[in-house]
Every structure is written in C-alpha cells, then in structure tokens.
Design a protein around this motif. Structure first.
Motif, PDB file in Angstrom:
ATOM      1  N   MET A 157      25.660  33.948  38.759  1.00 14.31           N
ATOM      2  CA  MET A 157      25.078  35.021  39.569  1.00 14.31           C
ATOM      3  C   MET A 157      25.014  36.293  38.730  1.00 14.31           C
ATOM      4  N   THR A 158      23.865  36.941  38.645  1.00 13.73           N
ATOM      5  CA  THR A 158      23.727  38.160  37.870  1.00 13.73           C
ATOM      6  C   THR A 158      22.931  39.180  38.659  1.00 13.73           C
ATOM      7  N   ASP A 159      23.022  40.434  38.229  1.00 15.97           N
ATOM      8  CA  ASP A 159      22.261  41.531  38.834  1.00 15.97           C
ATOM      9  C   ASP A 159      22.478  41.615  40.344  1.00 15.97           C
ATOM     10  N   SER A 160      23.688  41.395  40.779  1.00 15.35           N
ATOM     11  CA  SER A 160      24.005  41.511  42.193  1.00 15.35           C
ATOM     12  C   SER A 160      23.975  42.978  42.615  1.00 15.35           C
ATOM     13  N   VAL A 161      23.528  43.255  43.852  1.00 20.61           N
ATOM     14  CA  VAL A 161      23.580  44.611  44.387  1.00 20.61           C
ATOM     15  C   VAL A 161      25.043  44.989  44.592  1.00 20.61           C
ATOM     16  N   VAL A 162      25.444  46.135  44.041  1.00 20.93           N
ATOM     17  CA  VAL A 162      26.859  46.526  44.051  1.00 20.93           C
ATOM     18  C   VAL A 162      27.016  47.861  44.769  1.00 20.93           C
ATOM     19  N   SER A 163      27.961  47.912  45.695  1.00 18.17           N
ATOM     20  CA  SER A 163      28.337  49.183  46.311  1.00 18.17           C
ATOM     21  C   SER A 163      29.660  49.630  45.701  1.00 18.17           C
ATOM     22  N   THR A 164      29.804  50.937  45.508  1.00 15.41           N
ATOM     23  CA  THR A 164      31.032  51.490  44.928  1.00 15.41           C
ATOM     24  C   THR A 164      31.676  52.434  45.926  1.00 15.41           C
ATOM     25  N   GLU A 165      32.967  52.220  46.181  1.00 12.38           N
ATOM     26  CA  GLU A 165      33.682  53.035  47.159  1.00 12.38           C
ATOM     27  C   GLU A 165      34.960  53.581  46.548  1.00 12.38           C
ATOM     28  N   ASP A 166      35.176  54.895  46.723  1.00 12.88           N
ATOM     29  CA  ASP A 166      36.445  55.516  46.368  1.00 12.88           C
ATOM     30  C   ASP A 166      37.261  55.687  47.636  1.00 12.88           C
ATOM     31  N   ARG A 167      38.534  55.324  47.549  1.00 14.30           N
ATOM     32  CA  ARG A 167      39.410  55.460  48.709  1.00 14.30           C
ATOM     33  C   ARG A 167      40.800  55.855  48.236  1.00 14.30           C
ATOM     34  N   PHE A 168      41.629  56.245  49.195  1.00 10.58           N
ATOM     35  CA  PHE A 168      43.025  56.574  48.901  1.00 10.58           C
ATOM     36  C   PHE A 168      43.910  55.684  49.756  1.00 10.58           C
ATOM     37  N   VAL A 169      44.850  55.031  49.091  1.00 15.06           N
ATOM     38  CA  VAL A 169      45.770  54.112  49.757  1.00 15.06           C
ATOM     39  C   VAL A 169      47.161  54.731  49.723  1.00 15.06           C
ATOM     40  N   THR A 170      47.819  54.743  50.868  1.00 17.91           N
ATOM     41  CA  THR A 170      49.180  55.288  50.966  1.00 17.91           C
ATOM     42  C   THR A 170      50.186  54.171  50.702  1.00 17.91           C
ATOM     43  N   VAL A 171      51.047  54.385  49.715  1.00 22.43           N
ATOM     44  CA  VAL A 171      52.064  53.394  49.374  1.00 22.43           C
ATOM     45  C   VAL A 171      53.335  53.687  50.177  1.00 22.43           C
ATOM     46  N   PRO A 172      54.319  52.774  50.169  1.00 15.91           N
ATOM     47  CA  PRO A 172      55.442  52.892  51.105  1.00 15.91           C
ATOM     48  C   PRO A 172      56.192  54.217  51.096  1.00 15.91           C
ATOM     49  N   ASP A 173      56.288  54.908  49.939  1.00 21.22           N
ATOM     50  CA  ASP A 173      57.034  56.176  49.966  1.00 21.22           C
ATOM     51  C   ASP A 173      56.152  57.370  50.306  1.00 21.22           C
ATOM     52  N   GLY A 174      54.902  57.104  50.727  1.00 20.74           N
ATOM     53  CA  GLY A 174      54.053  58.164  51.246  1.00 20.74           C
ATOM     54  C   GLY A 174      53.030  58.735  50.292  1.00 20.74           C
ATOM     55  N   LEU A 175      53.116  58.421  48.999  1.00 18.32           N
ATOM     56  CA  LEU A 175      52.130  58.931  48.047  1.00 18.32           C
ATOM     57  C   LEU A 175      50.786  58.237  48.247  1.00 18.32           C
ATOM     58  N   LYS A 176      49.725  58.973  47.985  1.00 19.89           N
ATOM     59  CA  LYS A 176      48.373  58.422  48.086  1.00 19.89           C
ATOM     60  C   LYS A 176      47.836  58.130  46.698  1.00 19.89           C
ATOM     61  N   LEU A 177      47.350  56.894  46.506  1.00 21.22           N
ATOM     62  CA  LEU A 177      46.794  56.467  45.221  1.00 21.22           C
ATOM     63  C   LEU A 177      45.280  56.363  45.307  1.00 21.22           C
ATOM     64  N   HIS A 178      44.626  56.780  44.232  1.00 22.15           N
ATOM     65  CA  HIS A 178      43.170  56.706  44.151  1.00 22.15           C
ATOM     66  C   HIS A 178      42.752  55.300  43.713  1.00 22.15           C
ATOM     67  N   VAL A 179      41.858  54.706  44.481  1.00 24.72           N
ATOM     68  CA  VAL A 179      41.366  53.354  44.223  1.00 24.72           C
ATOM     69  C   VAL A 179      39.846  53.380  44.229  1.00 24.72           C
ATOM     70  N   ARG A 180      39.239  52.725  43.253  1.00 21.55           N
ATOM     71  CA  ARG A 180      37.782  52.569  43.257  1.00 21.55           C
ATOM     72  C   ARG A 180      37.453  51.088  43.324  1.00 21.55           C
ATOM     73  N   ASP A 181      36.506  50.763  44.202  1.00 21.95           N
ATOM     74  CA  ASP A 181      36.190  49.371  44.530  1.00 21.95           C
ATOM     75  C   ASP A 181      34.702  49.133  44.299  1.00 21.95           C
ATOM     76  N   TRP A 182      34.391  48.299  43.276  1.00 22.64           N
ATOM     77  CA  TRP A 182      33.018  47.877  43.017  1.00 22.64           C
ATOM     78  C   TRP A 182      32.826  46.530  43.725  1.00 22.64           C
ATOM     79  N   ARG A 183      31.983  46.508  44.751  1.00 21.42           N
ATOM     80  CA  ARG A 183      31.876  45.313  45.582  1.00 21.42           C
ATOM     81  C   ARG A 183      30.426  44.805  45.590  1.00 21.42           C
ATOM     82  N   PRO A 184      30.183  43.688  44.902  1.00 20.10           N
ATOM     83  CA  PRO A 184      28.843  43.098  44.964  1.00 20.10           C
ATOM     84  C   PRO A 184      28.526  42.603  46.379  1.00 20.10           C
TER      85      PRO A 184
END
Length: 292
Positions: free
Chosen positions: A1-28
């Motif tokens: 599979m090639t040249d798939s349409v890809v959406s990119t999303e930036d999000r913040f995930v809260t880990v158990p001690d409360g800090l927020k981590l930056h995550v980027r998700d490339w999703r075909p």
C-alpha cells in the motif's frame, strides 16, 4: 500500500503523575500492521521524526511520536529527579494505553532506544520490533561527555540562522554529510521561540541526569537488558562517526543474536534518520517484521 491519505494530529496525554506529554499521530486512512512508535534522544523532541513518519505513513503505517517529559511541548517536571529511564519508559506505556495501542514497532534514538530496552523489561508484549538508533548495551563515555558538555552550554543563538552556524561548527566534523539546510532544520528543533528570544527545546534541568556519574570510568554494560529483546525482531542503525555506539559493540551485539545492521555514512551520534538509504532500510525492516 502506498500514497495513503494521511491525517496528522497533535495531542497531549496526561501520564499518571499528572504531567502532559506531547504526542503526534500520523494516521493513514487505511493503515496496516502495528503502529510505529518513535522515541527521541535525551535532549531531543518528536520533531526529529517528521520526515521518517511522513515516509512510513505514506506507505500505510500509522506512526506515533512522543516527546518525553521536559522535552519540546511536553511539560517540564517540577522534580528533575524524575528525569529517569524507568519513569520515562512508564510514560511511554501510559501514553500507549491512553491512545489504545497494545503493541507497536519502536524506533528509539539514543535514550529512546534505552527506553525500548526498558519497556522489554516492563512489558515485553508491547514490542513488535525495535530499531535502536545509535545505542546499545555499551555506551561510550567520550560521547556522554560531549552530550553533557552540550547540555551545560547555555549559549542561546540570536536567531535560527545563528543557531545553524553554531551547530555546524560543533558537529560538522562528525556529520560531514549534512548540508546547510540540514543544520538549519536541526537548529529549529534544538531551540524554540520565546518572548525573550530563543530558548532550548528541552529543560536545562536534564543536566541532573549526569549528577553522580563518573564519566572518567567506563559506564556499566547492560547486556542482560539487551538480552530481553531476544524474541523481538531487531535493527541497529549506527552513525559512521558515532562516539556513543562503537563498531566493536555492534559486532558483539550481532554475535549475541540475529539482527539487521545499517551504518549511516557521514553522520555521528545520532543519525538523523532523514537520508533516503536509512529511511528505506527501516521501511524494509518493518515490512519483514510485520508484513501485514
């Protein structure tokens, strides 16, 4: 599979001690196989993986990159003592749980590769395959000294062009393959705009990691931790001029278990994973490890 349409999303995930981590998700639109999770080096951010993620996601693979606590847009830890491998590795697992990923291929650059090995101890079922980018069970102290000196250096560039020149002066000898454009892109990841000018993209308190570490003596080898990857398809990328991962250590790794080895010419620690041969090699490795 090639040249798939890809959406990119930036999000913040809260880990158990409360800090927020930056995550980027490339999703075909139609992705195949397990996701690829990219973990950056000690003072690096998820932006290091943009070109590789674009390449892999265009071929139908979902790619998730995570900036560790204190790096990039992830929140800085009020207690720098928590900048440690186990905590950061648990953060990765908590992030994967939060976004519903049970198992993934992991591409880990330097400290990100140490995270991958730590995850093999914490939750081996989370790993489908691993790419260790310029890291192994023996870490050369000369390279660690250079990294420590870089973190201790508080020189802030006037602008990104000045930053690119500073990086070229510091790294051109170990990275002769890089162009002015490469160093400019590097500068825009190493620093970020702030009200007072440019500031480091990572928390200066990361220097605490080196407290109590005697870099005039060899660092303890972690072969037992490396051996936890025995059942996982493994690829090692080494920079031709690396001062962290020696050619001797790579040979010892290959004697210990089957793995794929790629040397990135004209680069040191750590390869940027942006040159065509290295990106192609990673794509082939993933296809062999997970052909679905």
């Amino acid at each position: 599979m090639t040249d798939s349409v890809v959406s990119t999303e930036d999000r913040f995930v809260t880990v158990p001690d409360g800090l927020k981590l930056h995550v980027r998700d490339w999703r075909p639109a139609a992705h195949r196989g397990a996701p690829v999770v990219c973990l950056p080096g000690l003072a690096r951010t998820l932006d290091d993986f943009v070109l590789l993620a674009e390449r892999l996601s265009a071929q139908g693979r979902r790619v998730i990159a995570i900036s560790a606590r204190g790096r990039g847009l992830s929140e800085r830890d009020p207690d720098p003592a928590r900048y440690q491998l186990k905590t950061e590795s648990e953060d990765v697992l908590a992030t994967l749980d939060a976004i519903g990923v049970d198992a993934a291929h992991v591409v880990g650059t330097s400290r990100g590769g140490l995270h991958a090995m730590t995850i093999a101890a914490l939750r081996p079922s989370a790993l489908r395959s691993v790419v260790l980018n310029d890291i192994g069970p023996v870490v050369e102290t000369e390279g660690l000294k250079r990294i420590r000196e870089g973190l201790a250096r508080h020189q802030a560039p006037r602008d990104f062009a000045h930053g690119a020149r500073l990086l070229a002066m510091a790294y051109a000898e170990r990275f002769p393959a890089l162009t002015a454009q490469d160093f400019d892109r590097w500068a825009r990841r190493a620093w970020r705009s702030a009200p007072t000018g440019l500031e480091p993209a990572c928390d200066p308190a990361l220097m605490r990691i080196f407290e109590g570490v005697d870099l005039d003596r060899p660092t303890p080898a972690i072969w037992p931790v490396f051996d936890l990857l025995a059942g996982v398809p493994l690829m090692v990328v080494r920079g031709e001029h690396s001062d962290i991962l020696s050619a001797e250590t790579v040979r010892a790794m290959t004697e210990r278990r089957p793995l794929t080895v790629v040397t990135t010419p004209g680069q040191g620690h750590a390869p940027l994973l942006e040159d065509e041969p290295t990106m192609s090699a990673i794509a082939r490795f993933l296809d062999e490890a997970d052909p679905a």
